[in-house]
Design a protein around this motif. Structure first.
Motif, PDB file in Angstrom:
ATOM      1  N   THR A  21       0.899  -1.398   0.004  1.00 56.17           N
ATOM      2  CA  THR A  21       0.011   0.043   0.060  1.00 56.17           C
ATOM      3  C   THR A  21       0.905   1.189  -0.042  1.00 56.17           C
ATOM      4  O   THR A  21       1.919   1.329   0.950  1.00 56.17           O
ATOM      5  N   ALA A  22       0.511   2.355  -1.138  1.00 51.72           N
ATOM      6  CA  ALA A  22       1.479   3.336  -1.047  1.00 51.72           C
ATOM      7  C   ALA A  22       0.362   4.416  -0.942  1.00 51.72           C
ATOM      8  O   ALA A  22      -0.815   4.364  -1.246  1.00 51.72           O
ATOM      9  N   ALA A  23       0.725   5.482  -0.040  1.00 55.10           N
ATOM     10  CA  ALA A  23      -0.044   6.809   0.209  1.00 55.10           C
ATOM     11  C   ALA A  23       0.664   8.041   0.204  1.00 55.10           C
ATOM     12  O   ALA A  23       1.937   7.838   0.472  1.00 55.10           O
ATOM     13  N   GLY A  24       0.061   8.930  -0.457  1.00 52.42           N
ATOM     14  CA  GLY A  24       0.973  10.030  -0.614  1.00 52.42           C
ATOM     15  C   GLY A  24       1.324  10.417  -2.163  1.00 52.42           C
ATOM     16  O   GLY A  24       0.750  10.114  -2.992  1.00 52.42           O
ATOM     17  N   VAL A  25       2.740  10.726  -2.218  1.00 52.11           N
ATOM     18  CA  VAL A  25       3.275  11.148  -3.484  1.00 52.11           C
ATOM     19  C   VAL A  25       4.278   9.861  -4.029  1.00 52.11           C
ATOM     20  O   VAL A  25       5.178   9.673  -3.178  1.00 52.11           O
ATOM     21  N   VAL A  26       3.976   9.651  -5.069  1.00 60.14           N
ATOM     22  CA  VAL A  26       4.846   8.502  -5.679  1.00 60.14           C
ATOM     23  C   VAL A  26       5.471   9.093  -6.964  1.00 60.14           C
ATOM     24  O   VAL A  26       4.981   9.149  -7.907  1.00 60.14           O
ATOM     25  N   ASP A  27       6.809   9.493  -6.818  1.00 60.66           N
ATOM     26  CA  ASP A  27       7.290  10.416  -7.861  1.00 60.66           C
ATOM     27  C   ASP A  27       8.743  10.035  -8.033  1.00 60.66           C
ATOM     28  O   ASP A  27       9.249   9.091  -7.225  1.00 60.66           O
ATOM     29  N   ALA A  28       9.807  10.682  -8.678  1.00 58.90           N
ATOM     30  CA  ALA A  28      11.170  10.198  -8.830  1.00 58.90           C
ATOM     31  C   ALA A  28      11.947  10.389  -7.446  1.00 58.90           C
ATOM     32  O   ALA A  28      12.602   9.519  -7.348  1.00 58.90           O
ATOM     33  N   ALA A  29      11.273  11.343  -6.446  1.00 60.25           N
ATOM     34  CA  ALA A  29      12.123  11.384  -5.310  1.00 60.25           C
ATOM     35  C   ALA A  29      11.742  10.173  -4.417  1.00 60.25           C
ATOM     36  O   ALA A  29      12.377  10.000  -3.539  1.00 60.25           O
ATOM     37  N   THR A  30      10.315   9.668  -4.485  1.00 58.60           N
ATOM     38  CA  THR A  30      10.190   8.545  -3.442  1.00 58.60           C
ATOM     39  C   THR A  30       9.902   7.141  -4.212  1.00 58.60           C
ATOM     40  O   THR A  30       9.782   5.978  -3.298  1.00 58.60           O
ATOM     41  N   VAL A  31       9.874   7.062  -5.464  1.00 58.67           N
ATOM     42  CA  VAL A  31       9.618   5.749  -6.319  1.00 58.67           C
ATOM     43  C   VAL A  31      10.727   4.631  -5.764  1.00 58.67           C
ATOM     44  O   VAL A  31      10.491   3.531  -5.627  1.00 58.67           O
ATOM     45  N   GLY A  32      12.013   4.951  -5.401  1.00 63.56           N
ATOM     46  CA  GLY A  32      13.116   4.198  -4.743  1.00 63.56           C
ATOM     47  C   GLY A  32      12.631   3.470  -3.480  1.00 63.56           C
ATOM     48  O   GLY A  32      12.644   2.302  -3.436  1.00 63.56           O
ATOM     49  N   ARG A  33      11.790   4.234  -2.769  1.00 57.05           N
ATOM     50  CA  ARG A  33      11.232   3.432  -1.572  1.00 57.05           C
ATOM     51  C   ARG A  33      10.353   2.660  -1.918  1.00 57.05           C
ATOM     52  O   ARG A  33      10.150   1.362  -1.162  1.00 57.05           O
ATOM     53  N   LEU A  34       9.444   2.838  -2.720  1.00 59.88           N
ATOM     54  CA  LEU A  34       8.263   1.979  -3.054  1.00 59.88           C
ATOM     55  C   LEU A  34       9.020   0.526  -3.986  1.00 59.88           C
ATOM     56  O   LEU A  34       8.676  -0.426  -3.417  1.00 59.88           O
ATOM     57  N   ASP A  35      10.023   0.706  -4.771  1.00 62.70           N
ATOM     58  CA  ASP A  35      10.789  -0.090  -5.418  1.00 62.70           C
ATOM     59  C   ASP A  35      11.276  -1.356  -4.292  1.00 62.70           C
ATOM     60  O   ASP A  35      11.522  -2.272  -4.680  1.00 62.70           O
TER      61      ASP A  35
END
Length: 123
Positions: A21-35
């Motif tokens: 589950t992701a909440a908030g902003v998923v962009d170039a700055a945060t996508v690494g954490r999602l990955d």
């Protein structure tokens, strides 16, 4: 939560399904954490990975590309990858990248899990 951050969580509603589950902003700055959270799920024993984006309020193009790469990776090993939720920003980003319709979608996590459970039971 600050408007430029991402919150992530992981759940296993069944032994075959992982829900990120992701909440908030998923962009170039945060996508690494999602990955970092998604990657191990794409190569473990689960047969379905569901990415719940229902609480995402911005999805950048780098995130769209990573979502499609994750989907392809799961499919390549015979698994399923889906998105859960339909916020306007996600739909808009997928359409802008010409990727709308390329990832399986469900309205709720329960719907995604039930679909997968039914599919596994019918094999």
């Amino acid at each position: 939560m600050r408007p430029d951050t991402i919150d992530l969580s992981l759940d296993h509603p069944t032994q075959d399904v992982a829900v990120v589950t992701a909440a908030g902003v998923v962009d170039a700055a945060t996508v690494g954490r999602l990955d970092d959270l998604l990657a191990p799920r794409l190569s473990c024993a689960v047969t379905m990975v569901a990415l719940d984006v229902s609480r995402v309020h911005f999805l950048g193009i780098s995130a769209v590309e990573n979502i499609l790469a994750a989907s392809r990776r799961m499919h390549a090993r015979g698994g399923r990858f889906c998105l859960v939720g339909n916020p306007h920003c996600v739909e808009r980003a997928l359409r802008a990248a010409n990727f709308a319709g390329q990832v399986e979608r469900f309205s709720t996590v329960d719907e995604a899990v039930a679909s997968h459970t039914d599919l596994v039971a019918s094999r």
